[in-house]
Design a protein around this motif. Structure first.
Motif, PDB file in Angstrom:
ATOM      1  N   SER A  99      42.799  38.680  41.754  1.00 46.05           N
ATOM      2  CA  SER A  99      42.976  39.779  42.380  1.00 46.05           C
ATOM      3  C   SER A  99      42.625  39.267  43.935  1.00 46.05           C
ATOM      4  CB  SER A  99      42.186  40.879  42.141  1.00 46.05           C
ATOM      5  OG  SER A  99      42.022  41.961  42.915  1.00 46.05           O
ATOM      6  N   SER A 128      47.533  39.571  41.929  1.00 46.74           N
ATOM      7  CA  SER A 128      47.664  40.825  42.189  1.00 46.74           C
ATOM      8  C   SER A 128      46.813  41.330  43.656  1.00 46.74           C
ATOM      9  CB  SER A 128      47.353  41.896  41.163  1.00 46.74           C
ATOM     10  OG  SER A 128      46.023  41.752  40.776  1.00 46.74           O
ATOM     11  N   ARG A 130      44.856  44.436  45.929  1.00 46.67           N
ATOM     12  CA  ARG A 130      44.159  45.778  45.945  1.00 46.67           C
ATOM     13  C   ARG A 130      43.284  45.789  47.316  1.00 46.67           C
ATOM     14  NH1 ARG A 130      40.845  43.450  47.251  1.00 46.67           N
ATOM     15  NH2 ARG A 130      39.745  41.729  46.230  1.00 46.67           N
TER      16      ARG A 130
END
Length: 303
Positions: A99, A128, A130
């Protein structure tokens, strides 16, 4: 300590909840419908709580069942991935789920990743993005995130400091000047949530007596503030690695020869104890810290 439920019963729970039927779960798991039903009954007896409401044509999770499934699903995902990795790579590599903070990931890490993938083709990266601290219940192995490195429940390795300077588009500079001063319109100071007090720090660092306030536009992430500065909306505090291409193309100019290091926070590689022993993570960690050390040597804050 009570014995943990079997993996088979947890797989039956997940499949039955997802498909809404013991029969459909049985087909998917290559079991009999009766065997799946018995696994669920045994699990409910062990937990002493019903997990499903049995209806005529479907199954519906109870509140307890929904909570329990949310907790065990990441464990099942980790188990499936670990099994596949060991079988495919004999523990030499496998999949590594990362992440990333959106800005540091896109502008700092990803341009450097070809060197890693060329050297470690046995490791497949899954990335990913975030905003904020990662939730490691979501089957994430590690996170490159901005913070103070003090999360008590995880390991935190310092990677990179955040060194900042003001940047603006030539058109904005032609109207408002080549430096940020006490006379700079406060509505032209671009803010981003990563550094809500960034301009406060800059005013103190640069010896400006005024109060920067919070009148300017506010953006969730630095890359949005970067694009706003390129569009001529105002001046933003940004790290060199984000603006290099724009500066080279003449779309942005730096408004000070000096830069400051944001205090008490930086970018950390954060990972839970469950991931710490994975060879793929340790390989990536070693490479990442080497890359960061080289990059940091090129930065001289305060000059």
């Amino acid at each position: 300590m009570s014995r943990a439920p079997s993996t088979t019963s947890l797989l039956c729970l997940e499949a039955s909840a997802r498909l809404g039927s013991f029969t459909a779960a049985a087909d998917e798991l290559h079991m009999s419908q009766g065997a799946v039903s018995r696994q669920i009954q045994t699990l409910e007896q062990r937990l002493d709580v019903p997990l499903f409401t049995r209806r005529r044509e479907s199954l519906v999770l109870t509140d307890a069942g929904r909570y329990y499934l949310d907790e065990v699903t990441p464990l099942l995902q980790r188990l499936a991935r670990a099994t596949a990795n060991v079988m495919a790579f004999k523990w030499r590599g496998g999949d590594l789920s990362l992440s990333l903070g959106a800005s540091v990931g896109a502008y700092w890490l990803i341009p450097r990743l070809p060197a890693f993938t060329q050297a470690h083709g046995e490791i497949t990266l899954s990335l990913s993005t975030r905003v904020g601290p990662a939730d490691f219940k979501a089957a994430i192995d590690a996170s490159l995130e901005f913070g103070d490195g003090r999360r008590s429940d995880v390991h935190s390795d310092f990677v990179l400091a955040l060194d900042l300077a003001p940047y603006a588009a030539p058109g904005w500079i032609a109207v408002h000047g080549k430096r940020v001063t006490n006379d700079t319109p406060r509505a032209s100071l671009l803010h981003h949530h990563t550094l809500v007090d960034g301009w406060d720090h800059w005013f103190r660092f640069d010896g400006l007596a005024g109060n920067p306030g919070r009148d300017g536009p506010r953006f969730e992430i630095m890359s949005m503030a970067l694009n706003a500065a390129v569009a001529g909306l105002g001046v933003a505090l940004l790290p060199d690695y984000m603006v290099a291409d724009h500066v080279a193309a003449g779309r942005l100019k730096r408004l000070s020869r000096r830069q400051f290091r944001y205090p008490q926070k930086g970018y950390y590689l954060v990972y839970p104890s469950a991931s710490a022993g994975r060879p793929a993570l340790q390989t990536f960690r070693h490479w990442l810290l080497q890359m960061a050390a080289v990059a940091q040597q090129a930065v001289e804050p305060g000059n």
